[in-house]
Design an enzyme around this catalytic site. Sequence first.
Site, PDB file in Angstrom:
ATOM      1  N   ASP A 205       0.519  -0.725  -0.062  1.00 19.86           N
ATOM      2  CA  ASP A 205      -0.055  -0.341   0.264  1.00 19.86           C
ATOM      3  C   ASP A 205       0.785   0.864  -0.107  1.00 19.86           C
ATOM      4  O   ASP A 205       1.729   0.581   0.845  1.00 19.86           O
ATOM      5  CB  ASP A 205      -0.953   0.263   1.392  1.00 19.86           C
ATOM      6  CG  ASP A 205      -2.358   0.745   1.415  1.00 19.86           C
ATOM      7  OD1 ASP A 205      -2.697   1.266   0.352  1.00 19.86           O
ATOM      8  OD2 ASP A 205      -1.881   1.875   2.187  1.00 19.86           O
ATOM      9  N   GLU A 250       1.773  -0.362  -5.221  1.00 22.67           N
ATOM     10  CA  GLU A 250       0.783   1.192  -5.422  1.00 22.67           C
ATOM     11  C   GLU A 250       1.624   2.046  -6.056  1.00 22.67           C
ATOM     12  O   GLU A 250       1.689   2.619  -4.698  1.00 22.67           O
ATOM     13  CB  GLU A 250      -0.035   1.007  -4.985  1.00 22.67           C
ATOM     14  CG  GLU A 250      -1.340   1.783  -4.897  1.00 22.67           C
ATOM     15  CD  GLU A 250      -1.977   2.699  -3.584  1.00 22.67           C
ATOM     16  OE1 GLU A 250      -3.051   3.391  -4.293  1.00 22.67           O
ATOM     17  OE2 GLU A 250      -1.314   2.612  -2.577  1.00 22.67           O
TER      18      GLU A 250
END
Length: 559
Positions: A205, A250
């Site tokens: 993330d 990401e």
Amino acid sequence: MRITDTSDLWWKTAVVYCLDVETFFDSDGDGVGDLAGLSQRVDYLAELGVTCLWLMPFYPTPNRDDGYDVTDLYAVDPRLGTLGDLVELLRTCRDRGIRVIADLVVNHTSDQHPWFRAARLSKQSPYRDFYVWRADPPPDTSDQVVFPDQERSIWQLDEGTGEWYLHHFYQHQPDLNVANPRVRDEIAKAMGFWLQLGLSGFRVDAVPFLLDTTGVPDEERRHFADPHAYLRALRSFLGRRAGDAILLGEVNLPHEEQAAFFGGQDGNELTMLFDFITMQRLYLALARADAGPLAAALTERPAVNPDSHWATFVRNHDELTLDKLTEAERQEVFAAFGPEPRMQLYGRGLKRRLPPMLGGDPQRIRMAYSLLFSLPGTPVLYYGEEIGMGEDLDAEGRNAVRTPMQWTAHEDGGFSTAPLSRLAVRPVVGRYGPAHVNAAAQRRDPTSLWNFVAMLAQRYRECPELGWGDLTVLDQPHPQVLAHRCSWSDGTVVALHNLGAEPVTVPLELGEQEPGTRLIDLLQPGDTVVDNGGGAELTLKGYGYRWLRLDRRGDRQLP
Ligand code: NOJ
């Protein structure tokens, strides 16, 4: 072509499927999806052709950011099940040939995490330096917040100790300080824990924020001079613990900045990166019925190490971000696919799923998924895409696309046996509700979107050229058509997509070919003879798509 290579670098030909356990399938009737329920649906995923399951955060959480606010990196949210249930899932997936990766959320924790609770008790807390603090009032940082509807600053005053802590996301998500070696040790330990249990890697993330050292004291920063060295260290740690595991990052940055997160040509940082740029340019191309922006994005991708790879997607669990388009381009996409303010989010994106954006046109929706699977890169599906689920525009923010999976025609989509009023998340109603869109009906219907997507997954797996090959965008006269070729070893696949509503005939020039060479259709019966000069003419209907394998006489591949 050595087909055996594809099992080593498995991620280059994987079909990834992302889901949130909470909204997938409720096995015990408490209104919340759970791991045991997901295990019951593993065969469904295998049948669809999924080879890698990406689990969104399943850790204990106050759930103020859909689980991206973690209070324990070593446990399972009790609402979803137990560690035992997770291991059962992993074993079942392994048996069906599906690897499992999970979100690794370590840019921040929840403010309820024991580390942060300890950190804010006093400035002398041994956990104080797990987070990033400043003593003087922060400047205006309103232009740096990720969620402008809720936050005004990336610094939040902690009343108790009179200092401000850093949070790039919500104020209940204090950023961890990765310049602190103890934090880095904790992250590695957590990764090691899940790898030991059988995960095949992580969706990492918010990577650029994780590496960002804003606000870290100079002295500490001196010992953490190269954040990318840390990413390299994480990658080698991962490789030592599980040789075939991946980091799927990401990193929503321009292509030229993304290259560094792969570790450049060395390819020793993130294994895969989501291609946010190509995704955004795809929507611009669809809005304009002009393949130009998409072709440009694909050809402008930086060259990467052969082991590194792009992950392609048309939707995910967040807003459809259009932040890397110009303001004028973004407005074009808004006008085409989300003209009403209630469809838009944060001034940069859309809270919609693909089918409603394309007006429910089955041909155009299929063309978009055909594109997704034929572009170089690993396709990542978000649950429900395979049946064409829609969104709930009345749901708050990004929750619009986080509705329960629609299994049957029942009002609650067969997601749970709990009364509707007890469901953690409200199902979609109306044209895209379960009565019209559900997996049970589509699986049995050979003409359904589900069966189409399953076929794409199968063909894509049969065409390693798409994942491994060199891309050429082919010259042809129609701006609305993307014609691309992927060649690997001695195999070549050509794909044609018509982003326009009118039929076209596409002349192709494939270079000199041996007599008898044919283009074999892979999505429908038929083939086309290529003339000796390499010329061929192919027709496409409005929003048409074709995949073709160049078949030379003497080729041993099964067409
Ligand atoms: C990115 C995730 O995709 C998003 O859902 C989340 O809110 C933020 N990171 C913060 O973790």
